[in-house]
Write a protein that holds these residues in place. Structure first.
Motif, PDB file in Angstrom:
ATOM      1  N   LEU A 173       0.863  -1.176   0.000  1.00 51.58           N
ATOM      2  CA  LEU A 173       0.000   0.000   0.000  1.00 51.58           C
ATOM      3  C   LEU A 173       0.902   1.229   0.000  1.00 51.58           C
ATOM      4  O   LEU A 173       1.690   1.434   0.916  1.00 51.58           O
ATOM      5  CB  LEU A 173      -0.886   0.001   1.253  1.00 51.58           C
ATOM      6  CG  LEU A 173      -1.643   1.306   1.557  1.00 51.58           C
ATOM      7  CD1 LEU A 173      -2.556   1.683   0.413  1.00 51.58           C
ATOM      8  CD2 LEU A 173      -2.462   1.147   2.832  1.00 51.58           C
ATOM      9  N   ASP A 214     -10.528   0.491   6.431  1.00 50.48           N
ATOM     10  CA  ASP A 214     -10.348  -0.812   7.082  1.00 50.48           C
ATOM     11  C   ASP A 214     -10.837  -1.952   6.206  1.00 50.48           C
ATOM     12  O   ASP A 214     -10.224  -3.010   6.142  1.00 50.48           O
ATOM     13  CB  ASP A 214     -11.116  -0.833   8.413  1.00 50.48           C
ATOM     14  CG  ASP A 214     -10.445   0.071   9.422  1.00 50.48           C
ATOM     15  OD1 ASP A 214      -9.279   0.447   9.163  1.00 50.48           O
ATOM     16  OD2 ASP A 214     -11.077   0.429  10.431  1.00 50.48           O
ATOM     17  N   GLY A 221      -7.102  -0.805   3.490  1.00 46.48           N
ATOM     18  CA  GLY A 221      -6.077  -1.051   4.505  1.00 46.48           C
ATOM     19  C   GLY A 221      -5.531  -2.468   4.522  1.00 46.48           C
ATOM     20  O   GLY A 221      -5.918  -3.315   3.718  1.00 46.48           O
ATOM     21  N   PRO A 222      -4.624  -2.739   5.472  1.00 46.40           N
ATOM     22  CA  PRO A 222      -3.937  -4.040   5.529  1.00 46.40           C
ATOM     23  C   PRO A 222      -4.892  -5.195   5.804  1.00 46.40           C
ATOM     24  O   PRO A 222      -4.517  -6.348   5.652  1.00 46.40           O
ATOM     25  CB  PRO A 222      -2.938  -3.874   6.673  1.00 46.40           C
ATOM     26  CG  PRO A 222      -3.192  -2.564   7.291  1.00 46.40           C
ATOM     27  CD  PRO A 222      -4.145  -1.782   6.478  1.00 46.40           C
ATOM     28  N   LYS A 223      -6.129  -4.916   6.246  1.00 40.66           N
ATOM     29  CA  LYS A 223      -7.054  -6.024   6.475  1.00 40.66           C
ATOM     30  C   LYS A 223      -8.240  -5.948   5.532  1.00 40.66           C
ATOM     31  O   LYS A 223      -9.223  -6.650   5.724  1.00 40.66           O
ATOM     32  CB  LYS A 223      -7.546  -5.993   7.923  1.00 40.66           C
ATOM     33  CG  LYS A 223      -6.421  -6.260   8.904  1.00 40.66           C
ATOM     34  CD  LYS A 223      -6.943  -6.502  10.268  1.00 40.66           C
ATOM     35  CE  LYS A 223      -5.798  -6.940  11.190  1.00 40.66           C
ATOM     36  NZ  LYS A 223      -6.234  -6.940  12.579  1.00 40.66           N
ATOM     37  N   ARG A 232      -6.300  -6.417   0.304  1.00 39.95           N
ATOM     38  CA  ARG A 232      -4.988  -6.419   0.995  1.00 39.95           C
ATOM     39  C   ARG A 232      -3.895  -7.107   0.183  1.00 39.95           C
ATOM     40  O   ARG A 232      -2.722  -6.814   0.375  1.00 39.95           O
ATOM     41  CB  ARG A 232      -5.110  -7.054   2.367  1.00 39.95           C
ATOM     42  CG  ARG A 232      -5.616  -8.476   2.317  1.00 39.95           C
ATOM     43  CD  ARG A 232      -5.806  -9.017   3.722  1.00 39.95           C
ATOM     44  NE  ARG A 232      -6.536 -10.278   3.640  1.00 39.95           N
ATOM     45  CZ  ARG A 232      -7.848 -10.359   3.527  1.00 39.95           C
ATOM     46  NH1 ARG A 232      -8.569  -9.267   3.518  1.00 39.95           N
ATOM     47  NH2 ARG A 232      -8.442 -11.527   3.424  1.00 39.95           N
ATOM     48  N   ASP A 233      -4.256  -8.034  -0.730  1.00 39.89           N
ATOM     49  CA  ASP A 233      -3.191  -8.705  -1.489  1.00 39.89           C
ATOM     50  C   ASP A 233      -2.874  -7.966  -2.781  1.00 39.89           C
ATOM     51  O   ASP A 233      -2.067  -8.427  -3.582  1.00 39.89           O
ATOM     52  CB  ASP A 233      -3.624 -10.135  -1.840  1.00 39.89           C
ATOM     53  CG  ASP A 233      -3.959 -10.911  -0.584  1.00 39.89           C
ATOM     54  OD1 ASP A 233      -3.372 -10.577   0.463  1.00 39.89           O
ATOM     55  OD2 ASP A 233      -4.817 -11.804  -0.642  1.00 39.89           O
ATOM     56  N   GLN A 285      -0.332   3.114   8.386  1.00 41.17           N
ATOM     57  CA  GLN A 285      -0.529   1.764   7.886  1.00 41.17           C
ATOM     58  C   GLN A 285       0.004   1.575   6.478  1.00 41.17           C
ATOM     59  O   GLN A 285      -0.107   0.499   5.925  1.00 41.17           O
ATOM     60  CB  GLN A 285      -2.018   1.433   7.920  1.00 41.17           C
ATOM     61  CG  GLN A 285      -2.492   1.267   9.340  1.00 41.17           C
ATOM     62  CD  GLN A 285      -3.985   1.425   9.421  1.00 41.17           C
ATOM     63  OE1 GLN A 285      -4.500   2.498   9.154  1.00 41.17           O
ATOM     64  NE2 GLN A 285      -4.673   0.364   9.758  1.00 41.17           N
ATOM     65  N   THR A 311     -10.088 -11.832   8.170  1.00 44.17           N
ATOM     66  CA  THR A 311      -9.169 -12.592   7.321  1.00 44.17           C
ATOM     67  C   THR A 311      -9.824 -13.828   6.736  1.00 44.17           C
ATOM     68  O   THR A 311      -9.400 -14.330   5.716  1.00 44.17           O
ATOM     69  CB  THR A 311      -7.939 -13.054   8.121  1.00 44.17           C
ATOM     70  OG1 THR A 311      -8.395 -13.379   9.432  1.00 44.17           O
ATOM     71  CG2 THR A 311      -6.895 -11.974   8.163  1.00 44.17           C
ATOM     72  N   ASN A 356     -11.271 -14.606   2.355  1.00 45.84           N
ATOM     73  CA  ASN A 356     -10.175 -14.215   1.482  1.00 45.84           C
ATOM     74  C   ASN A 356     -10.671 -14.096   0.047  1.00 45.84           C
ATOM     75  O   ASN A 356     -11.611 -14.786  -0.336  1.00 45.84           O
ATOM     76  CB  ASN A 356      -9.082 -15.284   1.574  1.00 45.84           C
ATOM     77  CG  ASN A 356      -7.751 -14.696   1.175  1.00 45.84           C
ATOM     78  OD1 ASN A 356      -7.714 -13.831   0.309  1.00 45.84           O
ATOM     79  ND2 ASN A 356      -6.689 -15.153   1.794  1.00 45.84           N
TER      80      ASN A 356
END
Length: 1480
Positions: A630, A765, A769-771, A775-776, A791, A871, A874
């Motif tokens: 990111l 979020d 964001g990372p979650k 995220r991938d 972040q 998570t 996915n």
């Protein structure tokens, strides 16, 4: 002997000579076999019968007349030749069947010849039988009559077409009947009759129209043309490069460069013409052949007239000659009509295909044009290329042949006149040469005036476009009047040019309509004066008059053809210039497939600029973005953040360096681009719908609560440019579109700025964001939100187009550089009001706060909330289930935009009344009298001629020639003056009417409430202002002029024919009835077709508009081909109503002209019958006038339908008079003091508001008092009703219940402008209008320059503006596109500072600005508006923490209201929101 040789042999020779060529043609064109049908069998049987007759006759002669044969071998040969020919015809029928020819022209002509040649023997046989009785040779008689009957039957069968070849049956819904039409039906357009009858019974609907023929579809036309054009373009660019390399060596002076630029435009236009000619030329040439035949027949008619008048003079001529000439004239007239209309049909078909081709090319071009070229032309200009310039090309196709044919026709006329009148014909030539330069000069002046008029019209339309785009701002600021003045200023100048042009045109028309008189006057005058022996007899006078009438057509066409050609050349140049403009270079970005090395976006040493010449906007850029990271891009307003993303998309010019992007890309622009379609279509954007994934995307983008509010959920239609959606909703839809894509690289241009803080947090979020869901993926996020930076994996800091620092959040803080200072200052501003400073504890808070935050998070499913982490869902294990949506939403629930509807039926009389009422009766009655007077003069001088022609010749001369000539001249001159008077009068009337109608339309539109603009696409409104007003300006008066002059002309002709042969009434009456019958069929159908065509035109332009604006998004998503398909569909749909429209005109004209030719036949035959009593002069007068009838009839209907179809424009312009209007702008006798409001208190009493009738209330029973100088913050989720409060205070929406008082005055009681000009808003989307910066700040020019400068200084724009070359007069481009979004926002702030009213409303004004600018704005507002009441609709809660009161809105109610400190201590909704934003 003649009967048995020549007459038998003519058809036979025709067939035997041409058969080999025809067979070769059939051999080359195979359309598949046709099965044996009844039709074919019948032809074969009759053919064998005919052949057998010949053989029977042969044997009969051998047996009966054996002894005479020695002298007359011919009698034996004739039947054999005949039979062999018929057998050949039968072979050809079979060959045609095998090669799939369904209707044969070749054999049709053969049978016609055969029947015509048998007519003479038939007459002879009947004569013989009457003299001698049948009994003498009964076998021969029966044989001959049956032979003749079978020939007629064959001719009749030839009029039908056979069934289609096997395997060629096409399963179209409603195929065009022309495919199945026979040859005869094609030349007479009878295949159209079905549609005409249908249209007469019930008004036509879109589904009644035929499907386009395959060769007319966009796909077919453009796929062939595109290759040619691309090749040509490549050639041009090669030449360009060669020239450029030469030019670089030696700097050319400016003039030479300008010349080169002009040459380039010229050549590109010429190349476009060449490409079009190569594609459509061959078909066009067949039309040209037809027009040549038409000319041949046209010139034959006066020769036959001459013979007929000879016959009238000759006492001893046999009667059959007279009948023969009369019939021959009728036949020639009919053939002339047929060929003419075949030619017109070809022209229109080619014109239609050219239009399709050009539209397609322009559309495809607008998807690949680069930004510097795109900046040179506004959206309006591109749409103009498609509407106006394609129309010019279509006109050009119709008139092109006249350019070279007209001079030839004129020469031929003069040649024949020379034959009749000798050298006197030269006088006629001299007159022609006098009229011509005059008209050439006028045409030139008019084209200049037209350019001026077009310039003002373009300006007016551009302004209207902006007014419609920024209508909300106009209403908020009460600026309608200023813009009204501007529009009317353009309009007045436009009408002034139009008026001059029309007066010149009237001179031109008058000289044309008097041209036949002037030529006749000069020729006859010279002829009589030259020599007393020169006698004007009927033959000389009326053959000359017929020739002069022919001469008028090319004379009138030529200037028109030349001016059309000139206009077409200009249009070709404009199109060529646009189609040759620079395209985005494919190598700006090298695309690669995903590879394992793990760097998705790489820029090495990149320098980029927006145009090839301009300064670079990004310098020395080096970026490597690892897969799945990111990256946050931060920097001040105008530091090049958006340009960086554009560079990755390949939208900017790459000066140097290398850009590589791996995998697919999704892009979210800074200003959301929304299509006028349903929410679902906007998100899915051409992909198939995966239900579970779609739902997840909606949830992640926080759209579910919004969909609950919308009337039809995700099937709700979003208005044009997303009018009925708030900024935040548009931005989230735009984000959802990108997320739904499942792309590999995401370029996000500040998508969080337009949404509320907690929604922004949620989206970060859940999505970015990372979650989040992405995220991938590789994400590059431009942002102003500080809270997201910790972040980010990598932060790029941009300053003036250079990356000054890059690294992770901690690294940059550790460096103590510019970024660290920046963060610290802002951390401090955010820490005000005892907000705990946080760095890392934010994340755990956010998790919890989501759970506390239940009322707002119905978009999070229960399990995920409890699971506390997302998570488990996915991207990879998303099941691609395509489920069809079971629940059907009723169709019109989510409809917003009204489709431009076609009215049905004939135009109401009320429309004509309205039009004429606008002009006034006082002017109309004199005009009608003028017309009658003008036609009276014309009748008088024609009758005078016939008396002159009948004057007896005494001693080889006529007496009193001088007096006769003088009277003739005087009558003609009077007529000329009258023509000029009528045309000028009508033009002036038209201008009066159109000025009123435009004014009404403009007022009606500007006084409409906001809801009207949300439900009416701007395309429809612009269409009214451009196309319809143009029609009222030019077409309606033009049509009226023509119609009136031809109606009176027709009356004159009828009077003349009846004077000569009163018995003609017997013919004329039934013909008139037939005429009226045919016309009523036509007008009903034609008007409806015209309407359908107009209605289907709007979507083309709306789609064009949308595409041009969203081109970068369409390119980023790679959806070009889908949009091209949509454009094709829309153009095809439009053409499918245009095609029957022009066929209708041809159908009518062909059938009417047969009616008209009936009048010729009647006049001719009756004259022959009354030979003994009639003088040649009156016969000449009657016949030469009857020859004009066909032309007059078709012109009447044409101008009638023109008027009727263009009056539809009055109808459409008038439509908006009936729509709902806002309250009055200013109320008379209002007791409002000029200083109101002095205190600035606002009171709501049980106030409710709804967006549209039938929807639930957006605000429900709001009661609230705001004291003077109070600062109130309004917060709440999107759709909670925050903006609705502002709309209520400004009365953009009227109260559904309750009242609002400002300083104790009920705002519903005062005029809208009084209210809106005394309070100020800084709106959500900053809108600027094209014009000077000064005009944007102060359109009424009420403030001094000093005041304007001080407001700019307070808005922190002073340095920026004083650095501009033109300072305050800096031209803003359309929509203010040459300023960055942040700068535009500051201009809006400057507007507010300039007005300095007691009440200020801020609507999400801080959305598009970086934190630094935001702080500037906030501090400015705090200091400058200290003694004002301020209402802020806030997104960033930290901006309102020091306000006196906070109002928390929830679903239209006030859920909490108190000072910030008290609300925090109550731990209610506001507390949760603050904690969510990390302020607690």
């Amino acid at each position: 002997c003649f009967q048995n040789t020549v007459l038998v042999w003519v058809p036979c020779i025709y067939l035997w000579l041409l058969a080999p060529f025809y067979c070769l043609h059939l051999y080359c064109h195979d359309h598949g076999r046709i099965k044996m049908s009844c039709l074919c069998t019948a032809k074969m049987v009759l053919g064998f019968l005919l052949a057998s007759f010949g053989f029977v006759e042969f044997f009969y002669i051998l047996l009966e007349r054996g002894q005479e044969i020695q002298q007359h071998m011919v009698f034996l040969l004739s039947p054999i030749i005949r039979s062999m020919t018929v057998i050949l015809a039968l072979c050809i029928i079979q060959l045609e069947r095998i090669r799939g020819c369904r209707s044969s022209v070749f054999l049709f002509l053969f049978w016609i010849l055969a029947v015509v040649c048998s007519l003479v023997p038939l007459r002879a046989k009947i004569q013989l039988a009457m003299d001698e009785g049948i009994a003498s040779d009964i076998v021969r008689y029966i044989a001959f009559f049956s032979y003749f009957t079978i020939q007629l039957a064959q001719l009749f069968l030839c009029c039908f077409s056979d069934q289609p070849p096997e395997g060629k049956t096409i399963l179209e819904k409603n195929p065009c009947p022309v495919k199945d039409a026979s040859f005869l039906s094609k030349i007479l357009f009878w295949w159209f009759t079905g549609l005409a009858v249908k249209g007469y019974r019930t008004p036509l609907q879109a589904e009644d129209l035929w499907t386009l023929r395959e060769e007319d579809t966009s796909h077919k036309i453009i796929s062939e043309l595109q290759q040619d054009w691309t090749a040509e373009c490549a050639k041009i660019q090669k030449q360009e490069k060669a020239l450029a390399s030469v030019a670089l060596g030696s700097r050319l002076p400016d003039q030479a460069q300008l010349l080169r630029k002009l040459q380039k435009e010229q050549s590109s236009g010429f190349v476009l013409l060449r490409t079009l000619a190569r594609n459509f030329g061959p078909y066009f040439l067949t039309g040209t052949l037809c027009i040549i035949f038409h000319d041949a027949f046209m010139f034959a008619i006066p020769q036959v007239l001459s013979l007929l008048l000879d016959f009238m003079r000759d006492e001893d001529a046999p009667l059959w000659k007279g009948y023969f000439y009369a019939t021959l004239m009728f036949l020639l007239s009919c053939l002339q009509s047929l060929f003419n209309h075949q030619y017109m049909y070809t022209c229109f078909t080619v014109g239609m295909r050219v239009k399709t081709a050009v539209m397609g090319l322009v559309y495809r071009k607008s998807l690949v044009i680069n930004s510097s070229a795109r900046r040179t032309c506004t959206v309006g200009e591109i749409v103009n290329l498609v509407s106006a310039d394609t129309q010019k090309l279509m006109d050009f196709v119709g008139y092109f042949n006249a350019v070279w044919l007209a001079p030839i026709e004129i020469a031929l006329c003069l040649f024949f006149l020379w034959q009749h009148l000798g050298p006197s014909a030269l006088a006629g030539i001299a007159t022609v040469f006098l009229i011509f330069p005059l008209n050439g000069f006028i045409a030139k002046k008019r084209s200049k005036l037209q350019e001026i008029q077009m310039k003002f019209m373009d300006g007016r339309i551009r302004l209207m476009n902006e007014i419609l785009n920024g209508i909300k701002i106009l209403k908020f600021y009460a600026w309608e009047k200023a813009f009204l003045e501007q529009v009317l200023g353009y309009r007045e100048k436009e009408l002034k040019a139009l008026k001059k042009s029309q007066i010149l045109y009237s001179i031109s028309i008058a000289s044309f309509n008097s041209s036949s008189f002037l030529i006749a006057f000069s020729m006859f005058g010279v002829y009589v004066m030259l020599d007393d022996r020169n006698v004007l007899d009927a033959q000389k006078v009326f053959v000359s008059m017929a020739l002069i009438n022919i001469l008028k057509t090319p004379l009138s066409q030529l200037p028109f053809a030349i001016s059309t050609t000139m206009q077409a050349m200009v249009s070709l140049r404009r199109l060529g210039k646009y189609l040759c403009s620079e395209e985005l270079k494919v190598d700006n970005v090298s695309k690669a497939s995903l590879s394992s090395d793990g760097e998705d976006v790489v820029i090495e040493n990149g320098t980029f600029s927006w145009s090839a010449e301009g300064p670079p906007c990004l310098k020395r850029i080096n970026i490597r973005v690892p897969r799945g990271s990111l990256v946050a891009v931060v920097g001040n307003v105008g530091s090049g953040k958006s340009s960086l993303l554009s560079a990755m998309l390949g939208e900017t010019e790459k000066r140097s360096g290398q850009v590589t992007v791996k995998g697919s890309v999704a892009y979210v622009p800074q200003q959301a681009w929304i299509q006028n379609a349903t929410v679902q279509n906007n998100i899915i954007f051409g992909r198939e719908k995966l239900k579970a994934w779609y739902h997840r995307v909606l949830e992640a983008c926080a759209l579910l609560p919004d969909l609950d509010i919308l009337p039809a959920g995700d099937a709700t239609e979003i208005g044009e440019k997303g009018l009925n959606f708030s900024g935040g909703q548009k931005q989230r839809v735009s984000l959802a579109r990108a997320v739904y894509r499942k792309a590999d690289v995401y370029l996000l241009d500040d998508p969080l700025s337009a949404v509320d803080a907690h929604v922004g947090q949620h989206i970060f979020d859940k999505v970015i964001g990372p979650k989040g869901v992405l995220r991938d993926k590789t994400r590059i996020l431009v942002t102003h939100g500080m809270s997201f930076l910790p972040q980010a994996d990598l932060i790029l800091v941009l300053v003036d187009g250079e990356i000054t620092e890059s690294g992770s959040y901690q690294e940059l803080l550790g460096r103590h550089g510019a970024f660290a200072d920046f963060i610290h200052t802002f951390a401090n501003t955010e820490r005000k009001d005892s907000v705990i400073h946080r760095a890392g504890s934010r994340r755990s808070n956010a998790r919890l706060s989501m759970v506390d935050f239940m009322p707002f998070s119905r978009d999070l499913s229960q399990e995920q909330l409890i699971g506390g982490d997302t998570t488990n869902t996915n991207l990879q294990n998303m099941e691609p289930v395509t489920e069809t949506d079971q629940e059907q939403v009723p169709e019109d629930l989510g409809r917003l935009t009204e489709v431009d509807k076609a009215r049905t039926g004939r135009v109401k009389l009320a429309m004509y009344k309205k039009y004429f009422k606008t002009i006034g009766l006082a002017i109309i009655i004199p005009i009608v009298f003028l017309y009658a007077f003008q036609q009276g003069a014309s009748l008088a001088y024609n009758y005078w001629l016939s008396i002159w022609a009948d004057d007896p010749v005494v001693n080889g001369t006529q007496i009193d020639n001088d007096i006769k000539l003088t009277v003739f001249g005087a009558l003609g001159f009077v007529q000329g003056i009258a023509i000029f008077g009528t045309t000028v009068a009508i033009s002036i009337c038209g201008i009066i009417a159109s000025r009123h109608l435009h004014m009404d339309l403009l007022m009606n539109v500007l006084r409409s409430p906001m809801s009207f603009f949300e439900s009416t696409p701007s395309g429809n409104l612009l269409n009214r202002f451009a196309k319809e007003i143009d029609a009222i300006d030019c077409m309606v008066p033009e049509g009226l002029k023509m119609m009136l002059s031809y109606v009176f002309k027709l009356m004159e002709v009828c009077i003349i024919v009846l004077m000569a042969t009163p018995f003609a009434a017997v013919f004329i009456l039934p013909l008139a009835v037939l005429y009226a019958f045919v016309q009523s069929f036509y007008v009903a159908t034609s008007c409806q077709l015209r309407r359908l065509e107009a209605v289907s035109r709007s979507p083309i332009y709306t789609h064009f508009n949308e595409t041009v604006q969203g081109a970068s998004v369409i390119r980023a998503f790679g959806e070009q081909s889908r949009f091209i398909l949509q454009a094709n569909e829309r153009v095809d749909f439009n053409q499918s109503s245009y095609f029957p429209r022009f066929v209708a005109t041809r159908w009518l004209a062909v059938n009417l002209e047969f009616v008209g030719n009936g009048v010729v036949l009647a006049a001719g035959i009756l004259s022959v019958m009354g030979k003994s009593t009639l003088s040649p002069g009156i016969v000449g007068l009657a016949v030469s006038h009857s020859l004009q009838v066909t032309g007059i009839l078709s012109w009447i209907v044409r101008s009638w339908t023109d008027v009727e179809t263009n009056i539809v424009s009055v109808e459409r312009v008038n439509e908006y008079a009936e729509t709902v209007k806002e309250d009055k702008w200013t109320k008379e006798f209002s007791s409002l003091s000029s200083t109101w409001p002095q205190r600035g208190t606002i009171e709501f009493q049980d106030y409710g508001l709804q967006y549209r009738k039938g929807l639930e209330l957006a605000l429900k029973g709001i009661t609230l008092q705001v004291q003077q100088r109070e600062k109130v913050g309004i917060v709440g989720r999107t759709g909670a009703g925050k903006s609705s409060l502002a709309l209520g205070i400004f009365r953009i929406l009227e109260a559904a219940k309750g009242k609002i008082f400002i300083d104790g005055v009920d705002i519903a009681e005062i005029g809208l402008h009084d209210l809106r000009s005394r309070i100020t808003i800084i709106p959500q989307d900053p809108v600027l209008f094209s014009g000077s910066l000064r005009m944007n700040l102060d359109p009424f020019e009420t403030y001094t320059d000093e005041e304007v400068w001080s407001s700019l200084e307070l808005a922190h724009l002073k340095t920026f503006v004083s650095n501009l070359p033109d300072k305050l007069n800096h031209e803003c481009s359309e929509g203010g596109e040459n300023l960055s979004l942040g700068q535009r926002q500051l201009v809006c702030l400057a507007r507010a500072l300039l007005r300095k009213t007691k009440i200020l409303v801020l609507d999400e004004a801080t959305a598009a600005v970086d934190l630094e600018t935001d702080t500037l704005i906030q501090s400015t507002i705090r200091t400058q508006f200290e003694d004002c009441t301020v209402l802020t609709i806030a997104h960033r809660l930290n901006t309102i923490m020091d306000y006196t009161r906070i109002i928390v809105m929830d679903r239209g109610h006030i859920s909490e209201m108190d000072s910030p400190a008290n609300l925090l201590s109550q731990r209610g909704q506001f507390y949760r929101m603050c904690r969510e934003a990390g302020l607690v």
